[in-house]
Write an enzyme that holds these catalytic residues in place. Structure first.
Site: not given
Ligand code: GAL
Length: 696
Positions: A145, A183-184, A334, A384
């Site tokens: 990504r 995203n990020e 998140e 995981y």
């Molecule tokens: C974030 C990301 C998510 C997922 C998560 C797992 O950085 O926005 O899509 O990958 O990490 O660590």
């Protein structure tokens, strides 16, 4: 009345494989308008969910479990571009309509992510020019990504089109509370389009090539440029640090218009009650987060604890920084449901720590906590990862702890509604200063984030409320403002800080402050550059330390390591607060900390990176001088106190971050809202939330 809350209280649904408590149906119609701000729950609680990864027949069961966990919010659609637009120009949103409707049936509101962090294969194959190019010239490929170039106009056009389509379809949907763009965001690109944007950016910034040559001091090493087009694009390497600092200004500008390209597309169609944000990563240094957030409605970030051993004070600083981007409550978009999957040993958080982290976020101003993620995809890069449900769709062991937090949040919802963190002082964080120091550390261990955190720690513990702000923020509400290592200081910032002091504020500068301007050039005056006249003192010389030096003064005695500056008073009214003891060394007997009163205000310069005990004593003295006092004094080590207030309410949140029980002196008339304290003891990883009557 809060329509969403009324809705959440009544909506239940029949779902196969769903938790037993959910097996009755009664669906309340939704209000026909977007939920933004007016009707949403005080604290959004939920998870990332990827319905496109699962058969539709399982959605209701997943949503029923979410409801059982106390979730009222779900974030969907980020990364679903190839499902929404499987072929160029062919859009499929029916599945998303049904996923949103399913969430709504369960009383769960939706954040929609734009899917642009994961372009589909048809796009990158037909238009490889949209792919990101690394600094070494390697072009990214499909399969991961963030393989797009932030500078590609073609990519931006595709991104705008999908964002527009989504906004046209869902911009007035009452189930959608807000939007997350991409995203990020982070990795830059060095391809052709990035280079031409770089040249245009520099032209805009400097106006003329002569001005750039002068600000960058390009006579040095024969770097003189005749034209903007000659200037290479670099992020690393043996380049002029002025160029490298401007690279960060460039990435800030480029990411900002990358995000605003989508934000403006959404705004054109969306009900203004739907918020627009993007989810960022804690100390990500890829761009200036204060600047990027100017055009967004709120800040959101993703909080992950790398080694499952949270440094809770540092984590509090992360939250405070994010809240500072907009100076309003933020979304924790998140956070981990147990463990991550990207460090050498991905151990789980201890029992109680997930709940504790949730309450800590709320104490620092989170109005939302969303877990990543509900259940692991059956395949892919992150199978995981710690999740709320297992791949079989039934609760993972962490589920009960999350559900407990969910029920506490529900109980505390009225108390927390319309409240903000209480701040008793402020600290300044400057991306320019961080970058400038990182570019030329002089001491390998002078990590600007560590230095900031070392300053933050005793001030946060002592005051129980530190706002983290940009140097240009309005400081008038804070009796004490601390700027550790404000290395880059513009004349405007210096004027702003002087005005704060002259109006009665107490300003504290840390080492390396006021050294450079925003083109990374040394100020012609020694540190603190444009604040030297206000301080009435200057830095005679700075020293990288290979061993600690002692210092003593009105705070007591202690040590400094990594960095120490010899201060020299120039005005008679400068008070020397501490001196070094460095027998035989340059620093022996030299001033280490100086203060000067300016009307009712003051300015202090701390010339050294102090060891924790000295830092604590100095910080305590500065807080005493400025009249900064905590809500609950003498809190034992490991216990955190947070406060929120607003709408006539005052909420106290006490968290024991340690393993063993600790005493907490909760005010006798405080009314318990959630959590537990027994006999004035807070158990290991325990949390207690109180409402404090007026007058305390
Ligand atoms: C974030 C990301 C998510 C997922 C998560 C797992 O950085 O926005 O899509 O990958 O990490 O660590």
């Amino acid at each position: 009345m809060r329509l969403w809350r009324a809705f959440l209280a009544t909506a239940t649904v029949l779902a196969s494989g769903a938790p037993a408590a959910m097996a009755q149906s009664s669906v309340t119609p939704m209000p026909a308008r977007a939920t933004r701000f007016a009707d949403k729950p005080a604290i959004a609680f939920g998870t990332a969910w990827y319905p496109e990864q699962w058969p539709e027949s399982r959605w209701d069961a997943d949503l029923a479990w979410m409801k059982e966990a106390g979730f009222n919010t779900v974030r969907i659609a980020e990364f679903a571009w190839s499902t929404m637009e499987p072929r160029e120009g062919e859009f499929h949103f029916e599945w998303l309509d049904r996923a949103i409707a399913a969430a709504r049936r369960h009383g769960i509101m939706v954040v929609l992510g734009t899917p642009t962090a994961a372009p589909p294969a048809w796009l990158t194959q037909k238009y490889p020019d949209v792919l990101r190019v690394d600094e070494d010239g390697t072009r990214a490929t499909h399969g991961g990504r963030r393989q797009f170039s932030f500078a590609s106009q073609r990519y931006r056009d595709f991104a705008r089109r999908i964002a527009t389509k989504m906004a046209q379809r869902y911009g007035n949907n009452p189930d959608i509370v807000g939007w997350q763009i991409d995203n990020e965001i982070g990795p830059p690109s060095f391809g052709k389009e990035a280079i031409s944007r770089w040249h245009a950016f520099l032209k805009e910034r400097y106006g003329s090539i002569d001005n750039l040559n002068q600000r960058w001091a390009t006579e040095y090493w024969s770097q003189h440029y005749n034209d903007f087009d000659q200037i290479p694009l670099h992020a690393t390497g043996q380049q002029n640090p002025a160029l490298l600092l401007d690279f960060k200004h460039f990435t800030t500008a480029t990411w900002t218009d990358y995000v605003m390209n989508q934000a403006s597309a959404i705004r054109a169609h969306a009900d203004p009650r739907q918020f627009i944000t993007t989810n960022t990563m804690f100390w990500n240094g890829g761009f200036d987060h204060f600047k990027l957030h100017r055009g967004l409605d709120l800040a959101a970030w993703d909080n992950y604890i790398q080694d499952a051993d949270p440094d809770w004070v540092a984590n509090g600083a992360d939250h405070d920084l994010v809240r500072g981007y907009k100076q309003r409550n933020f979304w924790l978009m998140e956070t981990q449901a147990g463990r991550v999957d990207w460090v050498p040993v991905n151990r789980a958080l201890k029992p109680g720590q997930v709940r504790e982290m949730g309450w800590q976020a709320i104490a620092h101003g989170a109005d939302a906590i969303l877990y990543w993620e509900l259940r692991p995809a059956r395949n892919g890069q992150e199978t995981y990862y710690g999740t709320v449900l297992g791949q079989d769709g039934t609760p993972a062991p962490i589920f009960d702890e999350i559900a407990k937090l969910g029920s506490e949040i529900r109980k505390a919802s009225d108390a927390l509604a319309d409240t903000n963190p209480v701040y008793r002082m402020a600290m300044l964080f400057s991306y320019d200063s961080r970058w400038a120091i990182d570019l030329q550390r002089l001491h390998k261990d002078f990590d600007p984030i560590d230095e900031f955190t070392d300053f933050y720690r005793p001030f946060r513990n002592g005051s129980q409320g530190v706002a983290v702000l940009s140097p240009s923020a309005d400081l008038s509400a804070y009796p004490l403002v601390v700027a550790p290592a404000l290395n880059v200081m513009t004349q405007e910032e210096a004027d702003h800080l002087s005005a704060y002091v002259r109006a009665g504020g107490n300003l504290v500068l840390g080492p390396r402050s006021g050294m450079k301007d925003d083109a990374d050039a040394l100020w012609p005056e020694r540190q603190p550059g444009p604040l030297q006249p206000l301080l009435g003192a200057r830095v005679e010389q700075f020293y990288a330390l290979d061993e600690p030096v002692q210092l003593a003064g009105d705070f007591g005695e202690g040590e400094a390591s990594i960095w120490a500056e010899w201060l020299k008073p120039q005005s008679k009214d400068v008070r020397i607060r501490a001196r070094y003891a460095d027998p035989g060394g340059w620093l022996d007997g030299k001033p280490a900390i100086v203060s000067r009163k300016v009307g009712k205000g003051s300015i202090t310069y701390i010339g050294a990176w102090l060891e924790p005990a000295a830092m604590r004593d100095v910080a305590q003295q500065l807080m005493d001088d400025a009249g900064v006092r905590p809500m609950i004094p003498n809190v034992p080590e490991g216990v955190e106190i947070g406060e929120r207030s607003g709408a006539g309410k005052h909420i106290l949140i006490a968290i024991n971050h340690g393993d063993s029980p600790k005493p907490v002196a909760i005010p006798a008339n405080a009314l318990p809202v959630a959590g537990e304290v027994a006999n004035d003891m807070l158990r290991g990883h325990g949390v207690a939330v109180f409402r404090v009557p007026a007058g305390n």
